[in-house]
Design an enzyme around this catalytic site. Structure first.
Site, PDB file in Angstrom:
ATOM      1  N   GLU A 216      -7.510   2.322  -3.744  1.00 46.43           N
ATOM      2  CA  GLU A 216      -8.381   2.121  -2.682  1.00 46.43           C
ATOM      3  C   GLU A 216      -9.264   3.379  -2.374  1.00 46.43           C
ATOM      4  O   GLU A 216      -8.779   4.460  -2.637  1.00 46.43           O
ATOM      5  CB  GLU A 216      -7.349   2.022  -1.457  1.00 46.43           C
ATOM      6  CG  GLU A 216      -6.725   0.700  -1.535  1.00 46.43           C
ATOM      7  CD  GLU A 216      -5.849   0.619  -0.104  1.00 46.43           C
ATOM      8  OE1 GLU A 216      -6.131   1.215   0.966  1.00 46.43           O
ATOM      9  OE2 GLU A 216      -5.106  -0.560  -0.010  1.00 46.43           O
TER      10      GLU A 216
ATOM     11  N   GLU B  34      -6.543  -5.242   8.060  1.00 43.13           N
ATOM     12  CA  GLU B  34      -5.631  -4.195   8.429  1.00 43.13           C
ATOM     13  C   GLU B  34      -5.257  -4.332   9.673  1.00 43.13           C
ATOM     14  O   GLU B  34      -5.962  -4.363  10.760  1.00 43.13           O
ATOM     15  CB  GLU B  34      -6.222  -2.930   7.896  1.00 43.13           C
ATOM     16  CG  GLU B  34      -6.610  -2.291   6.350  1.00 43.13           C
ATOM     17  CD  GLU B  34      -6.751  -0.996   6.210  1.00 43.13           C
ATOM     18  OE1 GLU B  34      -5.771  -0.323   6.461  1.00 43.13           O
ATOM     19  OE2 GLU B  34      -7.929  -0.847   6.165  1.00 43.13           O
TER      20      GLU B  34
ATOM     21  N   GLU C  93       0.867  -1.057   0.054  1.00 43.44           N
ATOM     22  CA  GLU C  93      -0.183  -0.063   0.059  1.00 43.44           C
ATOM     23  C   GLU C  93       0.900   1.263   0.131  1.00 43.44           C
ATOM     24  O   GLU C  93       1.650   1.269   0.638  1.00 43.44           O
ATOM     25  CB  GLU C  93      -0.990   0.005   1.212  1.00 43.44           C
ATOM     26  CG  GLU C  93      -1.599   1.478   1.206  1.00 43.44           C
ATOM     27  CD  GLU C  93      -2.821   1.366   2.345  1.00 43.44           C
ATOM     28  OE1 GLU C  93      -3.007   0.403   3.101  1.00 43.44           O
ATOM     29  OE2 GLU C  93      -3.821   2.324   2.312  1.00 43.44           O
TER      30      GLU C  93
ATOM     31  N   ASN D  73      -4.112   4.959  -2.584  1.00 43.78           N
ATOM     32  CA  ASN D  73      -5.518   5.540  -1.668  1.00 43.78           C
ATOM     33  C   ASN D  73      -5.955   6.489  -2.438  1.00 43.78           C
ATOM     34  O   ASN D  73      -5.215   7.478  -3.057  1.00 43.78           O
ATOM     35  CB  ASN D  73      -5.257   6.006  -0.438  1.00 43.78           C
ATOM     36  CG  ASN D  73      -4.766   5.007   0.650  1.00 43.78           C
ATOM     37  OD1 ASN D  73      -6.001   4.346   0.994  1.00 43.78           O
ATOM     38  ND2 ASN D  73      -3.807   4.802   0.956  1.00 43.78           N
TER      39      ASN D  73
ATOM     40  N   ASP E 212     -11.723   0.266   0.953  1.00 39.15           N
ATOM     41  CA  ASP E 212     -10.875   0.643   2.236  1.00 39.15           C
ATOM     42  C   ASP E 212     -11.607   0.737   3.575  1.00 39.15           C
ATOM     43  O   ASP E 212     -12.970   1.230   3.355  1.00 39.15           O
ATOM     44  CB  ASP E 212      -9.938   1.775   1.868  1.00 39.15           C
ATOM     45  CG  ASP E 212      -8.610   1.677   2.841  1.00 39.15           C
ATOM     46  OD1 ASP E 212      -8.493   0.884   3.523  1.00 39.15           O
ATOM     47  OD2 ASP E 212      -7.782   2.692   2.516  1.00 39.15           O
TER      48      ASP E 212
HETATM   49  P1  C2E Z   1      -5.334   3.768   5.180  1.00 39.94           P
HETATM   50  O1  C2E Z   1      -5.415   3.744   3.922  1.00 39.94           O
HETATM   51  O2  C2E Z   1      -6.475   3.067   6.226  1.00 39.94           O
HETATM   52  O3  C2E Z   1      -3.943   3.372   5.671  1.00 39.94           O
HETATM   53  C1  C2E Z   1      -3.527   2.698   6.706  1.00 39.94           C
HETATM   54  C2  C2E Z   1      -3.138   3.272   7.727  1.00 39.94           C
HETATM   55  O4  C2E Z   1      -3.017   2.493   8.828  1.00 39.94           O
HETATM   56  C3  C2E Z   1      -1.750   3.922   7.391  1.00 39.94           C
HETATM   57  O5  C2E Z   1      -1.598   4.818   8.267  1.00 39.94           O
HETATM   58  C4  C2E Z   1      -0.827   2.873   8.018  1.00 39.94           C
HETATM   59  O6  C2E Z   1       0.237   3.418   8.398  1.00 39.94           O
HETATM   60  C5  C2E Z   1      -1.694   2.462   9.518  1.00 39.94           C
HETATM   61  N1  C2E Z   1      -1.332   0.934   9.660  1.00 39.94           N
HETATM   62  C6  C2E Z   1      -0.838  -0.115   9.062  1.00 39.94           C
HETATM   63  N2  C2E Z   1      -0.640  -1.001  10.069  1.00 39.94           N
HETATM   64  C7  C2E Z   1      -0.759  -0.555  11.092  1.00 39.94           C
HETATM   65  C8  C2E Z   1      -0.705  -1.358  12.316  1.00 39.94           C
HETATM   66  O7  C2E Z   1      -0.211  -2.418  12.414  1.00 39.94           O
HETATM   67  N3  C2E Z   1      -1.030  -0.796  13.602  1.00 39.94           N
HETATM   68  C9  C2E Z   1      -1.391   0.764  13.277  1.00 39.94           C
HETATM   69  N4  C2E Z   1      -1.670   1.513  14.466  1.00 39.94           N
HETATM   70  N5  C2E Z   1      -1.512   1.549  12.250  1.00 39.94           N
HETATM   71  C10 C2E Z   1      -1.097   0.609  11.242  1.00 39.94           C
HETATM   72  P2  C2E Z   1      -0.993   6.237   7.567  1.00 39.94           P
HETATM   73  O8  C2E Z   1       0.168   5.993   6.617  1.00 39.94           O
HETATM   74  O9  C2E Z   1      -0.723   7.325   8.710  1.00 39.94           O
HETATM   75  O10 C2E Z   1      -2.345   6.817   6.698  1.00 39.94           O
HETATM   76  C11 C2E Z   1      -3.575   7.037   7.181  1.00 39.94           C
HETATM   77  C12 C2E Z   1      -4.633   7.421   6.190  1.00 39.94           C
HETATM   78  O11 C2E Z   1      -4.260   8.525   5.465  1.00 39.94           O
HETATM   79  C13 C2E Z   1      -4.627   6.160   5.391  1.00 39.94           C
HETATM   80  O12 C2E Z   1      -5.630   5.057   6.006  1.00 39.94           O
HETATM   81  C14 C2E Z   1      -5.299   6.885   4.119  1.00 39.94           C
HETATM   82  O13 C2E Z   1      -6.796   6.799   4.285  1.00 39.94           O
HETATM   83  C15 C2E Z   1      -4.718   8.222   4.183  1.00 39.94           C
HETATM   84  N6  C2E Z   1      -3.822   8.090   3.182  1.00 39.94           N
HETATM   85  C16 C2E Z   1      -2.541   7.906   3.261  1.00 39.94           C
HETATM   86  N7  C2E Z   1      -1.647   7.876   2.127  1.00 39.94           N
HETATM   87  C17 C2E Z   1      -2.746   8.466   1.311  1.00 39.94           C
HETATM   88  C18 C2E Z   1      -2.766   8.919  -0.054  1.00 39.94           C
HETATM   89  O14 C2E Z   1      -1.719   8.611  -0.788  1.00 39.94           O
HETATM   90  N8  C2E Z   1      -4.034   9.511  -0.663  1.00 39.94           N
HETATM   91  C19 C2E Z   1      -4.835   9.628   0.214  1.00 39.94           C
HETATM   92  N9  C2E Z   1      -5.869  10.277  -0.529  1.00 39.94           N
HETATM   93  N10 C2E Z   1      -5.033   9.171   1.436  1.00 39.94           N
HETATM   94  C20 C2E Z   1      -3.963   8.510   2.032  1.00 39.94           C
HETATM   95 MG    MG Z   2      -7.557   1.513   5.395  1.00 36.70          MG
HETATM   96 MG    MG Z   3      -5.683   2.338   2.391  1.00 37.17          MG
END
Ligand code: C2E
Ligand code: MG
Ligand code: MG
Length: 686
Positions: free
Chosen positions: A544, A631, A457, A512, A574
Site C-alpha cells: 500500500e 476505510e 492490512e 504499508n 492508500d
Molecule cells: P493506514 O494505512 O490508512 O491504516 C489505516 C489506519 O486506520 C490504521 O491506523 C487503522 O487502525 C485505522 N482504522 C482502521 N479502521 C478504523 C476505523 O473504523 N475507525 C478508525 N478511527 N480508525 C480505523 P493505525 O494502525 O494507527 O495506522 C495509522 C497509519 O500509520 C496507517 O494508515 C499507515 O499510514 C501508517 N502505518 C501503519 N503501519 C505501517 C507500516 O507498517 N509501515 C508504514 N510505512 N506505515 C504504517
Molecule cells: Mg489508509
Molecule cells: Mg494502509
C-alpha cells in the site's frame, strides 16, 4: 623662512604665483583621486592606473614649477633650454610611477616611502628645470636652502601619502593639500636658494614678461585640462565600481526570485535591531512556513510554484510598514521582523500578515489557495540573542504546523519540553529499530458483495518498555526523520511475510510502504528475499502506498512499482482522496485497488455533501475499473452507503479492529450481510 617670503613677494609676479599654487592644489587633489583608484586596482588595470597617475602627478608638479618659473622676475634676460625643460617633465612623470606604485602597495606602511620617492622626483624635476633656466648673469647657489627644499619636499610628500592611505574622504583631502604644499614649498625654497648677479649680456634674446605670462597661461590650461580629464576618469571609474558594488551587495542580500531580503539580510537586520533595542524595547521574530505550496509545485510544476512565490512576495511587500521586514529564508520559508512599542502594533501586523493568505492566487493556467503556519518569539521575553529568538520562533512555527493551525502561534516554554521529549523518543526509537522491538497487528478487509474476508492490512506497533504500545502515527514520521524508516520497513516486510506464511487460511496481506522506502533501490530485492525466505506466494502480498510516494520522483517510483508488479505482488493506492487526488497518478499505473480514506465515510450518515463527495471519488476509481475499498467503516449505515455508492470492499472497526489475532470469518460475513441485507434502511440518501 623670511628669505623665502621676501624672494616670493619681491621677485615674483604674484598673479602667476597664485596660478602656480592653484595648479599645485588642484593637481594634488587629482593625484589623490588617481591614487585611490591605484589602491583599488588589480592586474592589468593597476598598470593602467599607475601610468595615468604618474602622467597626472608629473604634469601637475612640472606645471606648478613652470608657471612659478614664469612668475619669477630674474632682473636679467632669461632663456629656456627646450631639451632640458622637456627632460624635467619626463623626470617628474618617470619617477612618479614607482612612487605611486610603492605608495599603493598592499602593505600600508609602505605609503610614506612611496611619498618620499615622489618628493625626490619633485626635487629632481625642479633642479633639472632650473638647469634649463638660462639667465644672463652669475648664478650663486645657497646649498643650505637646496638641502632644506629637498628635505621639505620629501618629508611633506611622505606625510601626504601616509595620510591619504587612511580610509575616508577627509584623509585623502588632507593628503592632497599636503602634497600641494610639498610641491609649492620645494619650488619657492629652491628659488630662494638661487642668487642671481645680473649681467644682461644678450638683452634682445631674453623672454619678455608678456611671453612668460602667455607661456604660463598656455601651460596651465593644457596641464589642467589633462589633470582634470585624468581626475574625472578616476571619479567615473570609482562611481562605476561603487555602483557595481552596490548591485553586488543587493544581489548578495536579496532573493533572486522574489527580490525580498534573503536569510543573510534577515540575520543582519535582526542583529542590528537587537543592538539598538534601547530605543524600541520590543521586537518580534516571526517564522512562516507555507502550506499547500508543495501541492502547487507537484501538480503544476516549478514554474507555477515560482509564480505563486512572486505574487506572494508582492502581497508581502504591500502590507509592510516602516520598522517591519519580511524576508525569504529559503524554499517556502519566510521570516519577518517587527519592532513595536505596544502589543496592538504587533497584533495589527499579524492580522495584515495572515490577511495575505485570505484570497486565492489566480493565474492564467491555474489558481491556488495557499496557507501559512506562523510562529513567533518575542524579544526580550523569549530571548535576547538572535540564535535563541530564531530557534524559538521556529519551534512555535512547528507547533502551529503540527496543530494545522493558521493562527499565529506564540512561543512558550512547554515547546522546549516537547522538543526534549521528541529527542528522547528519537533516541529510544533508534534503539528499538536495532532491537526490532515492534509487533504487527492485522486488520481484516472484507468484500461487500459476499461478506467474505479478502485479506488483512498489516499495521505496525512499537512495544515501548514504559509507554506501552505506541501507534504508528507517532513514530513512523519520526523514523523517517531520523533515517530509520528503511531498516524498520524491511523488518516489517520480512516479519509480515514470515507470519502470514504460517497462517492456515492463506489470506492475502497488505503492507504499508513509506514513500522513502519506495525510493530505495534495494526495495525490490528486499521484497523478493522476504518472499523467498518465508515461502509466501507473491500474489498474497500487496503493498500500500500513498500518492505522495509517486509524486516525489515519478519515473523512478513507477519503475519500482512495475518491478514489484512483475514479481506478482499487488499494489494498492492508500488514503485516496485526501492528498492530490490526481487522476494522472491513477492513470499512470494500473493499481489493483484504491483505498478510500476514512474521512470520506466519517459523516456520510449525517451529511449529504459527504455522500456526494464519496460518490465522486468512488466514480473516479470505478470508471478506471479499479476496485475501491472504503476505510474506517465503523457503523452499518456507513457500510450500506459505501455499498450503494459502488465500493467493493471495506475495512473498519465494524468488522474488526487491528489485532494480533485474526478475526472469525463467519462473524465478519454475518456483520456485512446484516448491514447490507435486504430490508436494511439507508437513511438520508434519497
Ligand atoms: P493506514 O494505512 O490508512 O491504516 C489505516 C489506519 O486506520 C490504521 O491506523 C487503522 O487502525 C485505522 N482504522 C482502521 N479502521 C478504523 C476505523 O473504523 N475507525 C478508525 N478511527 N480508525 C480505523 P493505525 O494502525 O494507527 O495506522 C495509522 C497509519 O500509520 C496507517 O494508515 C499507515 O499510514 C501508517 N502505518 C501503519 N503501519 C505501517 C507500516 O507498517 N509501515 C508504514 N510505512 N506505515 C504504517
Ligand atoms: Mg489508509
Ligand atoms: Mg494502509
Amino acid at each position: 623662512m623670511m628669505e623665502v617670503a621676501t624672494c616670493l613677494v619681491r621677485e615674483h609676479d604674484l598673479r602667476l604665483v597664485a596660478v602656480a599654487v592653484l595648479v599645485a592644489v588642484l593637481g594634488s587633489a587629482a593625484t589623490m583621486q588617481l591614487y585611490a583608484r591605484i589602491i583599488g586596482a588589480r592586474g592589468g588595470s593597476l598598470l593602467g592606473w599607475i601610468a595615468l597617475g604618474s602622467v597626472g602627478t608629473g604634469t601637475m608638479v612640472w606645471c606648478t614649477h613652470f608657471v612659478a618659473m614664469m612668475a619669477f622676475r630674474a632682473g636679467a634676460p632669461v632663456r629656456l633650454d627646450t631639451t632640458l625643460t622637456l627632460v624635467s617633465l619626463g623626470i617628474a612623470i618617470l619617477f612618479a610611477a614607482p612612487g605611486l606604485a610603492v605608495a599603493a602597495s598592499v602593505r600600508r606602511r609602505f605609503a610614506p616611502w612611496g611619498g618620499a620617492i615622489i618628493g625626490c622626483a619633485i626635487s629632481l624635476m625642479h633642479y633639472t628645470g632650473m638647469a634649463a633656466y638660462r639667465v644672463d648673469g652669475i648664478v650663486e647657489w645657497r646649498w643650505g636652502y637646496v638641502a632644506a627644499s629637498v628635505l621639505l619636499s620629501v618629508t611633506l610628500s611622505a606625510l601626504a601619502f601616509r595620510t591619504a592611505r587612511k580610509p575616508g574622504l577627509m584623509p585623502r583631502a588632507i593628503g592632497g593639500l599636503l602634497l600641494g604644499v610639498a610641491v609649492a614649498t620645494l619650488h619657492f625654497t629652491g628659488m630662494a636658494a638661487m642668487l642671481i648677479h645680473a649681467l644682461a649680456l644678450h638683452p634682445e634674446q631674453g623672454l619678455s614678461d608678456a611671453t612668460m605670462t602667455a607661456l604660463a597661461a598656455a601651460t596651465t590650461c593644457a596641464s589642467l585640462l589633462f589633470i582634470g580629464c585624468a581626475a574625472i576618469s578616476a571619479l567615473i571609474d570609482g562611481q562605476t565600481q561603487s555602483d557595481a558594488y552596490g548591485r553586488m551587495r543587493r544581489m548578495a542580500l536579496h532573493d533572486g526570485l522574489t527580490d525580498l531580503p534573503n536569510r543573510m539580510c534577515f540575520g543582519e537586520d535582526l542583529s542590528a535591531r537587537l543592538q539598538r533595542r534601547a530605543g524600541t524595547p520590543l521586537m518580534a521574530v516571526v517564522m512562516l512556513d507555507l502550506s499547500r505550496f508543495k501541492a502547487v509545485n507537484d501538480t503544476y510544476g516549478h514554474q507555477a510554484g515560482d509564480q505563486v512565490l512572486i505574487a506572494l512576495a508582492a502581497r508581502m511587500r504591500d502590507i509592510l510598514q516602516p520598522g517591519e521586514c519580511i524576508a525569504r529564508l529559503g524554499g517556502d520559508e519566510f521570516g519577518a521582523l517587527i519592532s513595536y512599542s505596544d502589543a496592538g502594533e504587533l497584533t495589527a501586523f499579524l492580522d495584515r500578515l495572515s490577511g495575505i493568505f485570505a484570497d486565492r492566487f489566480t493565474f492564467e493556467r491555474f489558481s491556488a489557495s495557499i496557507g501559512a503556519n506562523i510562529g513567533l518569539a518575542l524579544a526580550p521575553r523569549d530571548g535576547a540573542d538572535a540564535d535563541t529568538l530564531l530557534a524559538r520562533a521556529d519551534l512555535a512555527m512547528y507547533r502551529a504546523k503540527s496543530e494545522r493551525s493558521s493562527q499565529p502561534c506564540f512561543y512558550d516554554a512547554t515547546m522546549d519540553e516537547a522538543v526534549r521529549d521528541q529527542r528522547e523518543l528519537a533516541n529510544e526509537l533508534r534503539e528499538a529499530i536495532d532491537r526490532e522491538a515492534f509487533e504487527l497487528h492485522y486488520q481484516v478487509q472484507a468484500s461487500i458483495g459476499t461478506g467474505e474476508v479478502t485479506g488483512y492490512e498489516v499495521l505496525v506497533r512499537w512495544r515501548h518498555p514504559t509507554r506501552g504500545l505506541i501507534p504508528p502515527n507517532l513514530f513512523i514520521p519520526l523514523a523517517e526523520d531520523i533515517g530509520g524508516i528503511i531498516p524498520l520497513s524491511e523488518w516489517i516486510i520480512r516479519q509480515a511475510c514470515f507470519e502470514a506464511a504460517l497462517w492456515p487460511n492463506r489470506h492475502p496481506i497488505a503492507v504499508n510502504l513509506s514513500p522513502l522506502h519506495l525510493s530505495d533501490p534495494e526495495l525490490v530485492g528486499t521484497v523478493r528475499q522476504a518472499l523467498a525466505a518465508s515461502g509466501l506466494a507473491p500474489e498474497r502480498l500487496t503493498l500500500e502506498l500513498t500518492e505522495s510516494a509517486i509524486i516525489h520522483d515519478r519515473h523512478y517510483a513507477l519503475d519500482q512499482l512495475g518491478a514489484l508488479k512483475a514479481m506478482g505482488c499487488g499494489l494498492a493506492l492508500d488514503d485516496f482522496g485526501v492528498g492530490y487526488s490526481s487522476l494522472d497518478v491513477l492513470r499512470s499505473f494500473s493499481f489493483d485497488r484504491i483505498k478510500l480514506d476514512a474521512s470520506f465515510v466519517a459523516d456520510v450518515d449525517s451529511n449529504k455533501q459527504a455522500v456526494a463527495l464519496l460518490r465522486s471519488v468512488v466514480a473516479l476509481g470505478t470508471t478506471l475499473d479499479i476496485p475501491v475499498l472504503a476505510e474506517g467503516i465503523e457503523e452499518p449505515v456507513q457500510l450500506r452507503i459505501a455499498a450503494q455508492e459502488g465500493c467493493s470492499a471495506i475495512q473498519g472497526y465494524l468488522i474488526g479492529k487491528p489485532s494480533r489475532e485474526l478475526v472469525d470469518p463467519a462473524l465478519v460475513r454475518s456483520t456485512v450481510r446484516k448491514a447490507t441485507g435486504e430490508g436494511a434502511e439507508i437513511s438520508l440518501v434519497a
